[in-house]
Scaffold this motif. Sequence first.
Motif, PDB file in Angstrom:
ATOM      1  N   THR A 109       0.834  -1.199   0.000  1.00  0.00           N
ATOM      2  CA  THR A 109       0.000   0.000   0.000  1.00  0.00           C
ATOM      3  C   THR A 109       0.870   1.251   0.000  1.00  0.00           C
ATOM      4  O   THR A 109       0.616   2.205  -0.742  1.00  0.00           O
ATOM      5  CB  THR A 109      -0.922   0.018   1.231  1.00  0.00           C
ATOM      6  OG1 THR A 109      -1.725  -1.165   1.239  1.00  0.00           O
ATOM      7  CG2 THR A 109      -1.843   1.237   1.216  1.00  0.00           C
ATOM      8  N   ALA A 135       2.410   1.804  -3.469  1.00  0.00           N
ATOM      9  CA  ALA A 135       1.441   2.316  -4.445  1.00  0.00           C
ATOM     10  C   ALA A 135       1.160   3.795  -4.214  1.00  0.00           C
ATOM     11  O   ALA A 135       1.112   4.588  -5.164  1.00  0.00           O
ATOM     12  CB  ALA A 135       0.140   1.502  -4.367  1.00  0.00           C
ATOM     13  N   LEU A 136       0.988   4.187  -2.951  1.00  0.00           N
ATOM     14  CA  LEU A 136       0.645   5.576  -2.656  1.00  0.00           C
ATOM     15  C   LEU A 136       1.835   6.505  -2.885  1.00  0.00           C
ATOM     16  O   LEU A 136       1.688   7.594  -3.466  1.00  0.00           O
ATOM     17  CB  LEU A 136       0.155   5.701  -1.217  1.00  0.00           C
ATOM     18  CG  LEU A 136      -0.371   7.080  -0.805  1.00  0.00           C
ATOM     19  CD1 LEU A 136      -1.476   7.559  -1.740  1.00  0.00           C
ATOM     20  CD2 LEU A 136      -0.872   7.051   0.642  1.00  0.00           C
ATOM     21  N   LEU A 181       2.322   7.039  -6.499  1.00  0.00           N
ATOM     22  CA  LEU A 181       1.274   7.895  -7.060  1.00  0.00           C
ATOM     23  C   LEU A 181       1.609   9.357  -6.788  1.00  0.00           C
ATOM     24  O   LEU A 181       1.360  10.230  -7.625  1.00  0.00           O
ATOM     25  CB  LEU A 181      -0.083   7.538  -6.440  1.00  0.00           C
ATOM     26  CG  LEU A 181      -1.320   8.148  -7.106  1.00  0.00           C
ATOM     27  CD1 LEU A 181      -1.524   7.547  -8.494  1.00  0.00           C
ATOM     28  CD2 LEU A 181      -2.559   7.925  -6.249  1.00  0.00           C
ATOM     29  N   LEU A 237      -7.706   3.414   3.265  1.00  0.00           N
ATOM     30  CA  LEU A 237      -7.506   3.271   1.825  1.00  0.00           C
ATOM     31  C   LEU A 237      -7.999   1.924   1.326  1.00  0.00           C
ATOM     32  O   LEU A 237      -8.683   1.847   0.292  1.00  0.00           O
ATOM     33  CB  LEU A 237      -6.020   3.416   1.491  1.00  0.00           C
ATOM     34  CG  LEU A 237      -5.452   4.823   1.292  1.00  0.00           C
ATOM     35  CD1 LEU A 237      -3.964   4.736   0.978  1.00  0.00           C
ATOM     36  CD2 LEU A 237      -6.182   5.576   0.180  1.00  0.00           C
ATOM     37  N   SER A 239     -11.100   1.360  -1.107  1.00  0.00           N
ATOM     38  CA  SER A 239     -10.827   0.695  -2.376  1.00  0.00           C
ATOM     39  C   SER A 239     -11.729  -0.526  -2.564  1.00  0.00           C
ATOM     40  O   SER A 239     -12.264  -0.754  -3.660  1.00  0.00           O
ATOM     41  CB  SER A 239      -9.361   0.249  -2.435  1.00  0.00           C
ATOM     42  OG  SER A 239      -8.495   1.343  -2.325  1.00  0.00           O
ATOM     43  N   PHE A 296      -6.113  -1.262  -2.266  1.00  0.00           N
ATOM     44  CA  PHE A 296      -5.571  -0.091  -2.958  1.00  0.00           C
ATOM     45  C   PHE A 296      -4.380  -0.442  -3.842  1.00  0.00           C
ATOM     46  O   PHE A 296      -4.257   0.058  -4.960  1.00  0.00           O
ATOM     47  CB  PHE A 296      -5.159   0.962  -1.926  1.00  0.00           C
ATOM     48  CG  PHE A 296      -4.704   2.263  -2.529  1.00  0.00           C
ATOM     49  CD1 PHE A 296      -5.622   3.201  -2.964  1.00  0.00           C
ATOM     50  CD2 PHE A 296      -3.347   2.559  -2.641  1.00  0.00           C
ATOM     51  CE1 PHE A 296      -5.208   4.416  -3.514  1.00  0.00           C
ATOM     52  CE2 PHE A 296      -2.920   3.759  -3.178  1.00  0.00           C
ATOM     53  CZ  PHE A 296      -3.861   4.688  -3.628  1.00  0.00           C
ATOM     54  N   THR A 333      -3.861   2.771 -11.795  1.00  0.00           N
ATOM     55  CA  THR A 333      -3.466   4.134 -11.422  1.00  0.00           C
ATOM     56  C   THR A 333      -4.662   5.078 -11.484  1.00  0.00           C
ATOM     57  O   THR A 333      -4.832   5.938 -10.608  1.00  0.00           O
ATOM     58  CB  THR A 333      -2.352   4.639 -12.349  1.00  0.00           C
ATOM     59  OG1 THR A 333      -1.217   3.774 -12.232  1.00  0.00           O
ATOM     60  CG2 THR A 333      -1.932   6.058 -11.981  1.00  0.00           C
ATOM     61  N   GLN A 362      -6.751   4.517  -8.379  1.00  0.00           N
ATOM     62  CA  GLN A 362      -6.077   5.086  -7.211  1.00  0.00           C
ATOM     63  C   GLN A 362      -6.225   6.602  -7.183  1.00  0.00           C
ATOM     64  O   GLN A 362      -6.487   7.200  -6.130  1.00  0.00           O
ATOM     65  CB  GLN A 362      -4.595   4.700  -7.217  1.00  0.00           C
ATOM     66  CG  GLN A 362      -4.345   3.224  -6.973  1.00  0.00           C
ATOM     67  CD  GLN A 362      -2.904   2.831  -7.203  1.00  0.00           C
ATOM     68  OE1 GLN A 362      -2.112   3.597  -7.769  1.00  0.00           O
ATOM     69  NE2 GLN A 362      -2.535   1.628  -6.781  1.00  0.00           N
ATOM     70  N   ARG A 363      -6.073   7.224  -8.339  1.00  0.00           N
ATOM     71  CA  ARG A 363      -6.216   8.679  -8.409  1.00  0.00           C
ATOM     72  C   ARG A 363      -7.638   9.109  -8.074  1.00  0.00           C
ATOM     73  O   ARG A 363      -7.842  10.162  -7.459  1.00  0.00           O
ATOM     74  CB  ARG A 363      -5.841   9.165  -9.804  1.00  0.00           C
ATOM     75  CG  ARG A 363      -4.345   9.155 -10.083  1.00  0.00           C
ATOM     76  CD  ARG A 363      -4.055   9.575 -11.502  1.00  0.00           C
ATOM     77  NE  ARG A 363      -2.618   9.634 -11.773  1.00  0.00           N
ATOM     78  CZ  ARG A 363      -2.095   9.793 -12.973  1.00  0.00           C
ATOM     79  NH1 ARG A 363      -2.899   9.918 -14.031  1.00  0.00           N
ATOM     80  NH2 ARG A 363      -0.795   9.830 -13.133  1.00  0.00           N
ATOM     81  N   CYS A 373      -7.729   9.216  -4.356  1.00  0.00           N
ATOM     82  CA  CYS A 373      -6.861  10.262  -3.806  1.00  0.00           C
ATOM     83  C   CYS A 373      -7.329  11.663  -4.169  1.00  0.00           C
ATOM     84  O   CYS A 373      -7.058  12.608  -3.424  1.00  0.00           O
ATOM     85  CB  CYS A 373      -5.430  10.038  -4.263  1.00  0.00           C
ATOM     86  SG  CYS A 373      -4.662   8.590  -3.493  1.00  0.00           S
TER      87      CYS A 373
END
Length: 209
Positions: free
Chosen positions: A67, A70-71, A74, A119, A123, A131, A136, A139-140, A143
């Motif tokens: 996680t 990934a964050l 991003l 998250l 998700s 997540f 992508t 995820q965006r 976020c």
Amino acid sequence: MDRRTTIKWMLAASASLPTLQGVAVHAAQSTGTAAVAKPYGTDPDLMKVYKAGDLWPLTLSSTQRATATALSDLIIPADATSPSASAVGVIDFIDEWISAPYEVHRNDRKTILTGFEWLDKESSSRFSKPFALLSTAQQRQICDDICYAPKAAAQFADAAKFFARYRDLTAGGFYTTPEGRKDLQYVGNVPLARFDGPPAEVLKKAGLL
């Protein structure tokens, strides 16, 4: 303006704030429990090379590291000139940070771990996946709802605070690496081949010429 440029500006503006002070001091505690690790105090052995986990037990599980990766990526993805945040060890930095037995890091540990839980729940609710396994674009989408606290909806207020802190840690970790300093085009601590003194226009402005 792209995300990387925005983060550079934010980092420059907040360099003197407490959120990034002590970047070289690692940190943490488990959610709601007292830290068992001992602090290294004010006189660490600066001649010793420490590896992750040498000073205190680390916090993040493999799932949480996924996680975090990934964050962070991003927030600071790879581009034409620099690697991504995770590629330069930002996840190891964050794990050390939230694992150290100091108050600010204990607070961050609770914030980060609670944020990761949120998250994955969000998700799963939106996309039926954790997540780290989202695209992508997905995820965006999540976020975008938490990336700017002043405009976040009421139900995202806590998540927005988490995102703001995590973004600061990601930026602090990335831009204190050699790759991050290069990305900032920072040229300090580099010997000059020749220095002829301050430029004439600077001396005139200072009333010295």
